[in-house]
Design a protein around this motif. Structure first.
Motif, PDB file in Angstrom:
ATOM      1  N   LYS A 212     -65.540 -27.779  64.713  1.00 21.34           N
ATOM      2  CA  LYS A 212     -66.512 -28.822  65.053  1.00 21.34           C
ATOM      3  C   LYS A 212     -67.550 -28.343  66.073  1.00 21.34           C
ATOM      4  O   LYS A 212     -68.666 -28.858  66.103  1.00 21.34           O
ATOM      5  N   PRO A 229     -67.716 -27.327  57.052  1.00 21.59           N
ATOM      6  CA  PRO A 229     -68.255 -28.655  56.730  1.00 21.59           C
ATOM      7  C   PRO A 229     -68.220 -29.643  57.886  1.00 21.59           C
ATOM      8  O   PRO A 229     -68.999 -30.595  57.896  1.00 21.59           O
ATOM      9  N   LEU A 230     -67.336 -29.446  58.881  1.00 25.68           N
ATOM     10  CA  LEU A 230     -67.215 -30.393  59.989  1.00 25.68           C
ATOM     11  C   LEU A 230     -67.990 -29.966  61.229  1.00 25.68           C
ATOM     12  O   LEU A 230     -67.975 -30.680  62.243  1.00 25.68           O
ATOM     13  N   SER A 232     -70.377 -29.823  63.988  1.00 27.80           N
ATOM     14  CA  SER A 232     -71.325 -30.837  64.437  1.00 27.80           C
ATOM     15  C   SER A 232     -72.206 -30.373  65.590  1.00 27.80           C
ATOM     16  O   SER A 232     -73.319 -30.869  65.753  1.00 27.80           O
ATOM     17  N   HIS A 261     -75.108 -28.877  56.889  1.00 23.21           N
ATOM     18  CA  HIS A 261     -75.557 -30.218  56.496  1.00 23.21           C
ATOM     19  C   HIS A 261     -75.022 -31.329  57.399  1.00 23.21           C
ATOM     20  O   HIS A 261     -75.642 -32.381  57.515  1.00 23.21           O
ATOM     21  N   GLY A 262     -73.882 -31.112  58.042  1.00 16.49           N
ATOM     22  CA  GLY A 262     -73.291 -32.174  58.855  1.00 16.49           C
ATOM     23  C   GLY A 262     -73.577 -32.056  60.334  1.00 16.49           C
ATOM     24  O   GLY A 262     -73.015 -32.800  61.140  1.00 16.49           O
ATOM     25  N   ASN A 264     -74.890 -32.350  64.090  1.00 14.23           N
ATOM     26  CA  ASN A 264     -75.466 -33.410  64.922  1.00 14.23           C
ATOM     27  C   ASN A 264     -76.348 -32.857  66.036  1.00 14.23           C
ATOM     28  O   ASN A 264     -77.369 -33.454  66.372  1.00 14.23           O
ATOM     29  N   ASN A 290     -79.616 -34.185  57.455  1.00  9.94           N
ATOM     30  CA  ASN A 290     -79.677 -35.640  57.607  1.00  9.94           C
ATOM     31  C   ASN A 290     -78.950 -36.177  58.831  1.00  9.94           C
ATOM     32  O   ASN A 290     -79.215 -37.301  59.269  1.00  9.94           O
ATOM     33  N   HIS A 291     -78.018 -35.387  59.384  1.00 14.55           N
ATOM     34  CA  HIS A 291     -77.228 -35.873  60.516  1.00 14.55           C
ATOM     35  C   HIS A 291     -77.687 -35.300  61.850  1.00 14.55           C
ATOM     36  O   HIS A 291     -77.106 -35.642  62.885  1.00 14.55           O
TER      37      HIS A 291
END
Length: 416
Positions: A212, A229-230, A232, A261-262, A264, A290-291
């Motif tokens: 993360k 994928p996680l 952030s 993609h994920g 933040n 998008n995030h």
């Protein structure tokens, strides 16, 4: 009255269950815990049975600065614990400027691995040469936090992974690229990874489905983020130079950042931005971020048209962005005007952008045009803070003449 006096003389604390005493003692400095040994014969060795040991500067007298003598004090503590400890040791933290004897440190680490260590933190000590970390560390089934400084890591052929490791922090470590990759991929629940000044690794490859948080401040020839994928939060200060063999590869921005993609929060620094600008930078990334809520560029050379292209490409690909922070490299200027007519900017609006901070401007026309663009395309902007390094600050009256899209924006202009 005599009855009351008798009751007050009862030693209730000494008779408490050990788990209760341990909870009390681990929350006071180790130096104070050791001092409990003078209370009575019952307390002489109680401190040696603690489940957590934190050795830092508070363990030494203020006058004791010699790093060799400091290690002798630490070694005395270690020997006392080794001789008397009967239970598990969940955490050991060494964060004191000292010069460990590598043989003694090895034996202590072996002792900890036999005690079911969960958190092992070695940092801030002085070492003329890196010590080889015992491979037993990487076979501790309960290890959840590992923070290492100034050592060499070589995995045993029997290494099967650290199935409980959540946080890994490596600083000034000598480790090969293959070993680093193997270590990361075989930590299935790893959430936080920090790499500072890693030696001997030329390429950083990462594949971890649970990660993360990633922070890198080191030198690699290339970086590859895949199967994360996680992920952030990414903070990268990477000192890299593209290799000649990279010719013909996809743009580094697309290859490295385009797959996150994920994400933040994205923090990118100095030379790494130039690395991302290698090969043709697209107006937009193939897949939107998008995030992404926060974009933070540090020490950015915005006099480079390629770096500005990287900035604009990320901005055009981040529809949810709420915070934009840019620290411009000192005295490098700003090259924005060349891209004002780019097609991707015509209809680009930052519909969620609330906070903008720009530090290190020189009050040039190009910079004013960029600020004008941000103000005109941010309908919900709440504050924009502009800090100049050289020359006069940009008056608020001038900035507000740029016709901001937001009716409630607060403009703050300062001189550093």
């Amino acid at each position: 009255m005599a009855e009351m006096i008798r009751h007050t003389n009862i030693d209730r604390i000494s008779n408490l269950p050990w788990d209760v005493l341990d909870t009390i003692l681990v929350h006071i400095p180790l130096k104070e815990a050791v001092r409990t040994s003078i209370l009575s014969s019952k307390w002489r060795y109680k401190w040696t049975g603690l489940s957590r040991f934190n050795i830092d500067d508070k363990c030494f007298p203020s006058y004791l600065s010699d790093k060799v003598l400091r290690w002798k004090v630490i070694l005395k503590i270690i020997h006392q614990v080794q001789s008397n400890h009967g239970g598990p040791v969940e955490k050991f933290r060494l964060a004191a400027y000292c010069m460990p004897n590598h043989c003694d440190l090895d034996q202590w680490i072996w002792f900890l691995t036999d005690k079911g260590i969960k958190e092992l933190i070695l940092k801030e000590f002085d070492s003329i040469k890196r010590f080889k970390l015992p491979s037993e560390v990487f076979s501790c089934p309960q290890l959840s936090c590992l923070e290492l400084y100034g050592c060499t890591i070589m995995l045993s052929p029997t290494f099967r992974g650290l199935n409980s490791l959540i946080s890994l922090n490596l600083s000034h470590i000598y480790i090969s690229s293959d070993t680093l990759e193997s270590l990361i991929v075989n930590c299935p629940v790893l959430e936080r990874l920090t790499l500072i000044n890693i030696d001997h690794s030329t390429v950083f490859k990462i594949s971890n489905l649970n990660l993360k948080y990633l922070k890198i401040d080191s030198k690699f020839e290339d970086i590859c983020l895949k199967n994360v994928p996680l992920l952030s939060t990414v903070d990268i200060c990477l000192r890299v130079k593209p290799r000649h063999s990279d010719q013909g590869k996809a743009c580094n921005l697309v290859r490295v950042i385009g797959c996150l993609h994920g994400i933040n929060k994205l923090i990118l620094s100095s030379n790494f931005l130039e690395f991302l600008a290698y090969n043709d930078v697209p107006e937009r990334l193939p897949a939107m971020l998008n995030h992404l809520l926060t974009l933070d560029l540090r020490d950015a050379r915005l006099d480079s048209s390629k770096v500005v292209k990287v900035l604009l490409s990320i901005l055009c690909s981040s529809p949810s962005l709420e915070e934009l922070i840019i620290s411009v490299s000192p005295l490098c200027g700003f090259s924005f005007l060349d891209f004002q007519r780019a097609e991707c900017l015509v209809d680009l609006y930052f519909n969620n952008l609330k906070v903008v901070k720009i530090r290190g401007l020189l009050s040039t026309n190009h910079e004013c045009e960029f600020i004008k663009f941000i103000l005109a395309h941010s309908p919900v902007l709440e504050t924009i803070t502009i800090v100049t390094y050289v020359g006069e600050i940009i008056p608020n009256s001038v900035l507000l003449q740029f016709e901001p899209a937001s009716e409630h924006v607060k403009v703050i202009s300062l001189r550093s």
